[in-house]
Write a protein that holds these residues in place. Structure first.
Motif, PDB file in Angstrom:
ATOM      1  N   VAL A  23      87.139 -73.446 -35.503  1.00 12.76           N
ATOM      2  CA  VAL A  23      88.345 -72.684 -35.825  1.00 12.76           C
ATOM      3  C   VAL A  23      88.548 -72.722 -37.340  1.00 12.76           C
ATOM      4  O   VAL A  23      88.655 -73.800 -37.915  1.00 12.76           O
ATOM      5  CB  VAL A  23      89.564 -73.308 -35.117  1.00 12.76           C
ATOM      6  CG1 VAL A  23      90.824 -72.568 -35.467  1.00 12.76           C
ATOM      7  CG2 VAL A  23      89.343 -73.352 -33.624  1.00 12.76           C
ATOM      8  N   MET A 113      95.915 -71.410 -38.530  1.00 12.01           N
ATOM      9  CA  MET A 113      94.920 -70.361 -38.741  1.00 12.01           C
ATOM     10  C   MET A 113      95.293 -69.434 -39.892  1.00 12.01           C
ATOM     11  O   MET A 113      94.455 -69.013 -40.657  1.00 12.01           O
ATOM     12  CB  MET A 113      94.799 -69.508 -37.478  1.00 12.01           C
ATOM     13  CG  MET A 113      94.317 -70.248 -36.281  1.00 12.01           C
ATOM     14  SD  MET A 113      92.615 -70.610 -36.478  1.00 12.01           S
ATOM     15  CE  MET A 113      91.978 -69.016 -36.858  1.00 12.01           C
ATOM     16  N   ASP A 123      96.515 -72.730 -33.671  1.00 19.07           N
ATOM     17  CA  ASP A 123      95.521 -72.911 -32.621  1.00 19.07           C
ATOM     18  C   ASP A 123      95.603 -74.367 -32.166  1.00 19.07           C
ATOM     19  O   ASP A 123      95.527 -75.278 -32.994  1.00 19.07           O
ATOM     20  CB  ASP A 123      94.128 -72.615 -33.191  1.00 19.07           C
ATOM     21  CG  ASP A 123      93.057 -72.618 -32.134  1.00 19.07           C
ATOM     22  OD1 ASP A 123      92.724 -71.539 -31.637  1.00 19.07           O
ATOM     23  OD2 ASP A 123      92.539 -73.711 -31.811  1.00 19.07           O
ATOM     24  N   GLU A 125      93.886 -77.156 -29.597  1.00 21.57           N
ATOM     25  CA  GLU A 125      92.728 -77.405 -28.743  1.00 21.57           C
ATOM     26  C   GLU A 125      92.852 -78.802 -28.165  1.00 21.57           C
ATOM     27  O   GLU A 125      92.962 -79.779 -28.901  1.00 21.57           O
ATOM     28  CB  GLU A 125      91.438 -77.265 -29.542  1.00 21.57           C
ATOM     29  CG  GLU A 125      90.211 -77.341 -28.688  1.00 21.57           C
ATOM     30  CD  GLU A 125      88.949 -76.963 -29.440  1.00 21.57           C
ATOM     31  OE1 GLU A 125      87.873 -77.114 -28.847  1.00 21.57           O
ATOM     32  OE2 GLU A 125      89.031 -76.530 -30.593  1.00 21.57           O
ATOM     33  N   ILE A 132      92.483 -74.278 -24.706  1.00 23.12           N
ATOM     34  CA  ILE A 132      92.844 -73.757 -26.020  1.00 23.12           C
ATOM     35  C   ILE A 132      94.125 -72.951 -25.841  1.00 23.12           C
ATOM     36  O   ILE A 132      94.229 -72.131 -24.938  1.00 23.12           O
ATOM     37  CB  ILE A 132      91.733 -72.846 -26.587  1.00 23.12           C
ATOM     38  CG1 ILE A 132      90.462 -73.655 -26.802  1.00 23.12           C
ATOM     39  CG2 ILE A 132      92.189 -72.179 -27.878  1.00 23.12           C
ATOM     40  CD1 ILE A 132      89.234 -72.807 -27.058  1.00 23.12           C
ATOM     41  N   THR A 134      96.910 -70.637 -28.166  1.00 23.16           N
ATOM     42  CA  THR A 134      97.188 -70.013 -29.461  1.00 23.16           C
ATOM     43  C   THR A 134      98.661 -69.605 -29.491  1.00 23.16           C
ATOM     44  O   THR A 134      99.223 -69.209 -28.472  1.00 23.16           O
ATOM     45  CB  THR A 134      96.304 -68.786 -29.724  1.00 23.16           C
ATOM     46  OG1 THR A 134      96.561 -67.801 -28.733  1.00 23.16           O
ATOM     47  CG2 THR A 134      94.829 -69.163 -29.704  1.00 23.16           C
ATOM     48  N   TYR A 151      96.526 -62.209 -34.908  1.00 21.89           N
ATOM     49  CA  TYR A 151      96.687 -63.027 -33.699  1.00 21.89           C
ATOM     50  C   TYR A 151      95.820 -62.480 -32.563  1.00 21.89           C
ATOM     51  O   TYR A 151      95.119 -63.231 -31.887  1.00 21.89           O
ATOM     52  CB  TYR A 151      98.156 -63.072 -33.278  1.00 21.89           C
ATOM     53  CG  TYR A 151      98.399 -63.898 -32.034  1.00 21.89           C
ATOM     54  CD1 TYR A 151      98.399 -65.283 -32.102  1.00 21.89           C
ATOM     55  CD2 TYR A 151      98.612 -63.295 -30.808  1.00 21.89           C
ATOM     56  CE1 TYR A 151      98.611 -66.050 -30.960  1.00 21.89           C
ATOM     57  CE2 TYR A 151      98.827 -64.050 -29.667  1.00 21.89           C
ATOM     58  CZ  TYR A 151      98.827 -65.428 -29.755  1.00 21.89           C
ATOM     59  OH  TYR A 151      99.025 -66.182 -28.623  1.00 21.89           O
ATOM     60  N   HIS A 154      92.233 -63.297 -33.198  1.00 21.14           N
ATOM     61  CA  HIS A 154      91.962 -64.723 -32.997  1.00 21.14           C
ATOM     62  C   HIS A 154      91.888 -65.073 -31.511  1.00 21.14           C
ATOM     63  O   HIS A 154      90.995 -65.809 -31.094  1.00 21.14           O
ATOM     64  CB  HIS A 154      93.010 -65.584 -33.693  1.00 21.14           C
ATOM     65  CG  HIS A 154      92.808 -67.034 -33.424  1.00 21.14           C
ATOM     66  ND1 HIS A 154      91.693 -67.724 -33.858  1.00 21.14           N
ATOM     67  CD2 HIS A 154      93.551 -67.926 -32.728  1.00 21.14           C
ATOM     68  CE1 HIS A 154      91.763 -68.973 -33.449  1.00 21.14           C
ATOM     69  NE2 HIS A 154      92.880 -69.122 -32.760  1.00 21.14           N
ATOM     70  N   THR A 155      92.814 -64.574 -30.710  1.00 18.29           N
ATOM     71  CA  THR A 155      92.778 -64.892 -29.279  1.00 18.29           C
ATOM     72  C   THR A 155      91.492 -64.374 -28.646  1.00 18.29           C
ATOM     73  O   THR A 155      90.891 -65.056 -27.819  1.00 18.29           O
ATOM     74  CB  THR A 155      94.001 -64.337 -28.526  1.00 18.29           C
ATOM     75  OG1 THR A 155      94.096 -62.939 -28.731  1.00 18.29           O
ATOM     76  CG2 THR A 155      95.276 -65.019 -28.959  1.00 18.29           C
ATOM     77  N   ARG A 158      88.651 -66.654 -29.468  1.00 15.49           N
ATOM     78  CA  ARG A 158      88.740 -67.929 -28.753  1.00 15.49           C
ATOM     79  C   ARG A 158      88.493 -67.769 -27.255  1.00 15.49           C
ATOM     80  O   ARG A 158      88.588 -68.725 -26.493  1.00 15.49           O
ATOM     81  CB  ARG A 158      90.093 -68.581 -28.994  1.00 15.49           C
ATOM     82  CG  ARG A 158      90.310 -69.018 -30.427  1.00 15.49           C
ATOM     83  CD  ARG A 158      89.338 -70.086 -30.869  1.00 15.49           C
ATOM     84  NE  ARG A 158      89.888 -71.386 -30.537  1.00 15.49           N
ATOM     85  CZ  ARG A 158      89.160 -72.479 -30.466  1.00 15.49           C
ATOM     86  NH1 ARG A 158      87.878 -72.448 -30.687  1.00 15.49           N
ATOM     87  NH2 ARG A 158      89.713 -73.625 -30.157  1.00 15.49           N
TER      88      ARG A 158
END
Length: 188
Positions: A23, A113, A123, A125, A132, A134, A151, A154-155, A158
């Motif tokens: 990340v 992030m 994020d 984890e 995970i 977010t 966002y 990023h999701t 992930r």
């Protein structure tokens, strides 16, 4: 209807193929950037059930305080036994600026992030499993679309389906947020 099904399949395939490696931390992270009040707008998780109403990670971040030793005191509102409860979590700094560890249902890594004047993307984890989570937070209640594009990207990266993003801005009730700042206050 076929178009919607095709779009859903395409989005699902896209998020499944995304890079899920390390990340990245917000560039030039400075802890003072994240101190102050926050409003949670979006939550998503690799296990969508944990961010549903009443579950462990369905929470609202209300603020961050920078402590003298460089750790962060992060305040969240959780629902426990039908009541809204304020919880404080100490996020211990790591060697990487913008990355912290804290205990909540086991050891977790918290990574900032992206941080701007208006929003932050976090994020989480869990090292207990492969969970995970977010989060998208904003400084103001009127900026619900701020940071959305980053966002969303990023999701997907992930491995979280766009269909599993919980939009909390639609369910936000201002009286609930004002009253919930005291421990044990029951939300409406």
């Amino acid at each position: 209807m076929k178009g919607l099904l095709l779009l859903s399949m395409g989005l699902g395939l896209t998020w499944a193929l995304q890079d899920q490696t390390n990340v990245p931390v917000a560039p030039y992270f400075v802890p003072e950037q994240v101190t102050g009040s926050w409003h949670t707008f979006k939550l998503a998780a690799t296990d969508p059930s944990v961010v549903e109403e009443g579950d462990a990670y369905r929470c609202f971040m209300t603020g961050i305080v920078l402590l003298d030793n460089g750790t962060l005191n992060v305040t969240y509102l959780h629902r426990e036994d039908g009541k809204c409860v304020e919880k404080f979590y100490i996020a211990e700094k790591t060697e990487t600026p913008g990355r912290y560890t804290f205990d909540y249902q086991g050891k977790n890594f918290l990574t900032f992030m992206d941080v701007t004047e208006d929003y932050t993307i976090i994020d989480l984890e869990s090292k207990v499993g492969s969970l995970i989570v977010t989060e998208l937070h904003a400084r103001s209640l009127s900026t619900s679309d701020v940071g959305w594009d980053y966002y969303f990207s990023h999701t997907c990266r992930r491995g979280i389906s766009p269909l599993d993003i919980e939009d909390l801005s639609f369910s936000r009730k201002l009286p609930f947020l004002r009253r919930a700042s005291s421990v044990g206050t029951e939300p409406q």
